[in-house]
Design a protein around this motif. Sequence first.
Motif, short mmCIF file in Angstrom:
data_model
loop_
_atom_site.label_atom_id
_atom_site.label_comp_id
_atom_site.label_asym_id
_atom_site.label_seq_id
_atom_site.Cartn_x
_atom_site.Cartn_y
_atom_site.Cartn_z
N LEU A 192 0.82 -1.21 0.00
CA LEU A 192 0.00 0.00 0.00
C LEU A 192 0.86 1.26 0.00
CD1 LEU A 192 -2.82 -1.05 2.50
CD2 LEU A 192 -3.05 -0.68 0.03
N ILE A 193 1.98 1.21 0.71
CA ILE A 193 2.89 2.36 0.72
C ILE A 193 3.45 2.60 -0.68
CG2 ILE A 193 5.10 3.22 1.60
CD1 ILE A 193 4.50 1.76 4.22
N THR A 194 3.84 1.51 -1.34
CA THR A 194 4.34 1.61 -2.71
C THR A 194 3.27 2.14 -3.65
OG1 THR A 194 5.83 -0.27 -2.32
CG2 THR A 194 5.40 0.34 -4.61
N LEU A 195 2.03 1.63 -3.48
CA LEU A 195 0.91 2.10 -4.29
C LEU A 195 0.70 3.59 -4.10
CD1 LEU A 195 -1.56 1.57 -6.13
CD2 LEU A 195 -2.86 1.05 -4.04
N PHE A 196 0.79 4.06 -2.87
CA PHE A 196 0.59 5.47 -2.58
C PHE A 196 1.62 6.33 -3.30
CE2 PHE A 196 1.90 9.16 -0.03
CZ PHE A 196 0.72 9.89 -0.04
N PHE A 197 2.89 6.02 -3.16
CA PHE A 197 3.93 6.86 -3.73
C PHE A 197 3.94 6.80 -5.26
CE2 PHE A 197 5.98 6.62 0.56
CZ PHE A 197 6.00 7.98 0.79
N ILE A 198 3.70 5.64 -5.84
CA ILE A 198 3.65 5.54 -7.30
C ILE A 198 2.47 6.35 -7.83
CG2 ILE A 198 3.17 3.99 -9.23
CD1 ILE A 198 4.82 1.87 -7.81
N SER A 199 1.32 6.24 -7.17
CA SER A 199 0.14 6.99 -7.60
C SER A 199 0.38 8.49 -7.53
CB SER A 199 -1.07 6.60 -6.74
OG SER A 199 -1.38 5.24 -6.85
N VAL A 200 0.99 8.93 -6.45
CA VAL A 200 1.25 10.36 -6.28
C VAL A 200 2.21 10.88 -7.35
CG1 VAL A 200 2.37 12.05 -4.78
CG2 VAL A 200 0.72 10.44 -3.82
N ILE A 201 3.25 10.13 -7.62
CA ILE A 201 4.22 10.55 -8.65
C ILE A 201 3.56 10.61 -10.02
CG2 ILE A 201 6.32 9.85 -9.88
CD1 ILE A 201 7.37 8.82 -7.17
N LEU A 202 2.67 9.66 -10.31
CA LEU A 202 1.95 9.69 -11.59
C LEU A 202 1.03 10.90 -11.68
CD1 LEU A 202 1.03 5.91 -12.09
CD2 LEU A 202 2.74 7.25 -13.34
N ILE A 203 0.41 11.28 -10.56
CA ILE A 203 -0.45 12.48 -10.55
C ILE A 203 0.38 13.72 -10.86
CG2 ILE A 203 -1.87 13.99 -9.10
CD1 ILE A 203 -2.57 11.45 -7.45
N ILE A 242 9.09 10.32 -0.01
CA ILE A 242 8.74 11.74 0.02
C ILE A 242 9.71 12.54 -0.84
CG2 ILE A 242 8.56 13.78 1.49
CD1 ILE A 242 7.54 11.97 3.71
N MET A 243 11.00 12.21 -0.77
CA MET A 243 11.98 12.89 -1.60
C MET A 243 11.71 12.66 -3.08
SD MET A 243 13.86 14.57 0.44
CE MET A 243 15.17 15.06 -0.67
N ALA A 244 11.26 11.44 -3.42
CA ALA A 244 10.93 11.14 -4.82
C ALA A 244 9.73 11.96 -5.27
CB ALA A 244 10.63 9.65 -4.97
N VAL A 245 8.75 12.15 -4.38
CA VAL A 245 7.57 12.97 -4.70
C VAL A 245 8.00 14.41 -4.96
CG1 VAL A 245 5.47 13.98 -3.73
CG2 VAL A 245 5.90 11.53 -3.50
N LEU A 246 8.80 14.97 -4.06
CA LEU A 246 9.26 16.35 -4.23
C LEU A 246 10.13 16.50 -5.48
CD1 LEU A 246 10.14 17.20 -0.50
CD2 LEU A 246 8.07 17.79 -1.77
N ALA A 247 10.96 15.50 -5.74
CA ALA A 247 11.81 15.54 -6.93
C ALA A 247 10.98 15.49 -8.21
CB ALA A 247 12.81 14.38 -6.91
N SER A 248 9.91 14.69 -8.19
CA SER A 248 9.04 14.61 -9.38
C SER A 248 8.39 15.96 -9.66
CB SER A 248 7.97 13.53 -9.18
OG SER A 248 7.04 13.90 -8.17
N GLY A 249 8.04 16.69 -8.58
CA GLY A 249 7.49 18.03 -8.77
C GLY A 249 8.51 18.98 -9.38
N ALA A 250 9.75 18.91 -8.88
CA ALA A 250 10.81 19.78 -9.39
C ALA A 250 11.13 19.45 -10.85
CB ALA A 250 12.05 19.63 -8.52
N VAL A 251 11.21 18.16 -11.18
CA VAL A 251 11.52 17.75 -12.55
C VAL A 251 10.39 18.16 -13.49
CG1 VAL A 251 11.82 15.76 -14.07
CG2 VAL A 251 13.02 15.85 -11.88
N THR A 252 9.14 17.95 -13.06
CA THR A 252 7.99 18.31 -13.89
C THR A 252 7.99 19.81 -14.19
OG1 THR A 252 6.67 16.52 -12.94
CG2 THR A 252 5.47 18.28 -14.04
N TYR A 253 8.27 20.60 -13.18
CA TYR A 253 8.32 22.05 -13.38
C TYR A 253 9.49 22.43 -14.29
CZ TYR A 253 8.55 27.05 -12.44
OH TYR A 253 8.58 28.41 -12.58
N GLY A 254 10.63 21.79 -14.09
CA GLY A 254 11.81 22.12 -14.88
C GLY A 254 11.69 21.76 -16.35
N LEU A 255 10.80 20.80 -16.67
CA LEU A 255 10.65 20.35 -18.05
C LEU A 255 9.58 21.10 -18.83
CD1 LEU A 255 11.05 16.48 -17.63
CD2 LEU A 255 12.68 18.08 -18.63
N ILE A 256 9.01 22.15 -18.23
CA ILE A 256 8.05 22.97 -18.96
C ILE A 256 8.77 23.65 -20.11
CG2 ILE A 256 6.47 24.93 -18.84
CD1 ILE A 256 6.03 24.31 -15.91
#
Length: 490
Positions: A192-203, A242-256
Amino acid sequence: MWNQFQKYISPATMATILVAIICGLILFVPPISGYADNGDFYRAMLSNGIYRLPSDGSQYVGYVVKKFGILQYFNENNVAVFSSQSIFIKVALILNKIFYSSKYFDIRFLGIVYYMAFLPAIHLLTRALVEPARKIRSYVIALLIVIVFADASFTLYFNSFFAEPGMLICTLYAFSAVILLARGRYSKRWRLITLFFISVILIITSKQQNAPLALSFGVASIGLFFLPNLKKYEKVALVGGIMAVLASGAVTYGLINKEFNEVNQYQSFTHGVLMETGDPSKKIEAEGINQQFALMREQNYYAKTYDTVDPNSKYVKDNLIKKYNFGWIAVYYAKNPRQFINLLDVATKDIMITQIKAVGNYTKDSGKKAGAQLTFFTGFSSFAGAFFPGKYAFLCLLSLVLVMVYGVSFYIDLKKGQAFGIMRFFLVLGLITICVFVPIVSIIGDGDADLAKHLFMVPVCLDLIFIMLIADILNHQLWLPANDGGDDDE
């Protein structure tokens, strides 16, 4: 008969069957329904080797197009935007080539992919809110989930190239995972923890405007540290997640990319700075922009008709685009707070209107008029859109009340050393920050253009919180631990 029904059909099974039937009728039974292209589809199509077939009529806005071409040679198109949506599209392409054609793509295969991912999400959500009880109230909660999330305004997205279906489905998975973890129903909680983090990163990676959501889901993740008997390596894994979630946000913003940024920047001016004010010319001139650009009020970057001036022209880029940025816009609104509040009120009026009104829902062979809207199973979205107060102040007040309500359970369970109320509180707090800040980000980032899509996560989060609140009240566990308030039949 009721006892037999309870014995063989759980609330989660009932909800899943009903959603399967309702969504199946909307998506796959002719005349099929979906959302027509508002001009954004190319971002998902070109990078995945899908193109429009020649047609006598327009393939935008009025009708849903169900048949596309598949490139038979090297795809020379650059990725328009970085998006996890491509995962769903590529799976659909594989199914399409196996069961239909390698030359033509039927949009229903993408609908099937979303449909098959959506049904388990509904099942998991229902289990999270009612398990293990099979009382009448459990089935009432299951019906409520069906009414809210099988609403056609949500499921019409499945037959389209919009990114919203993946966001909806993954949000249901992430929400359900946290609640099930809080209930402690599963011994192997790492799944469930894995499901949570994967889902969040996909969002977060589904749309570039979702980059700020990394912070909100970071808040929701804090509750996971209150899981009982956490080992050291599990805490390290949570920090890594959590670091992966924050990094995904930074990468997503940087790739605009530059084009996407210019489109948003342009519309944040024409649909934001120039709106909800009597005469904007004096205001923008005071900030160093020629007042003639006030004539561009309400213009879109990709115009449906003729524009006052070409947004892509060198003149506009040199004399407008280069003279302001999103920081400039934020400062402008700080100097003009009344205008900004009015724009936020405009956004709030559209928050619960989840059906896109600017495009049609039927295919051309349906016999419907261009732009015709589906009305089947849209009761909840119509009701919520009509009666939700259109004031941003109300949204903030409602958010504060919900945080306070779940703050009580947080305090009670913190004193008792129990995880349920604590994890639920951080989940609600994270979702509430989305509800409060997404309208602000949308207005600054793109003005009042396409609000139904830009604010999509707000109604999803509010719906989840409202359903959980009703479930907690019916299950007598709003301010009581899950095991104390529920009627366990197991």
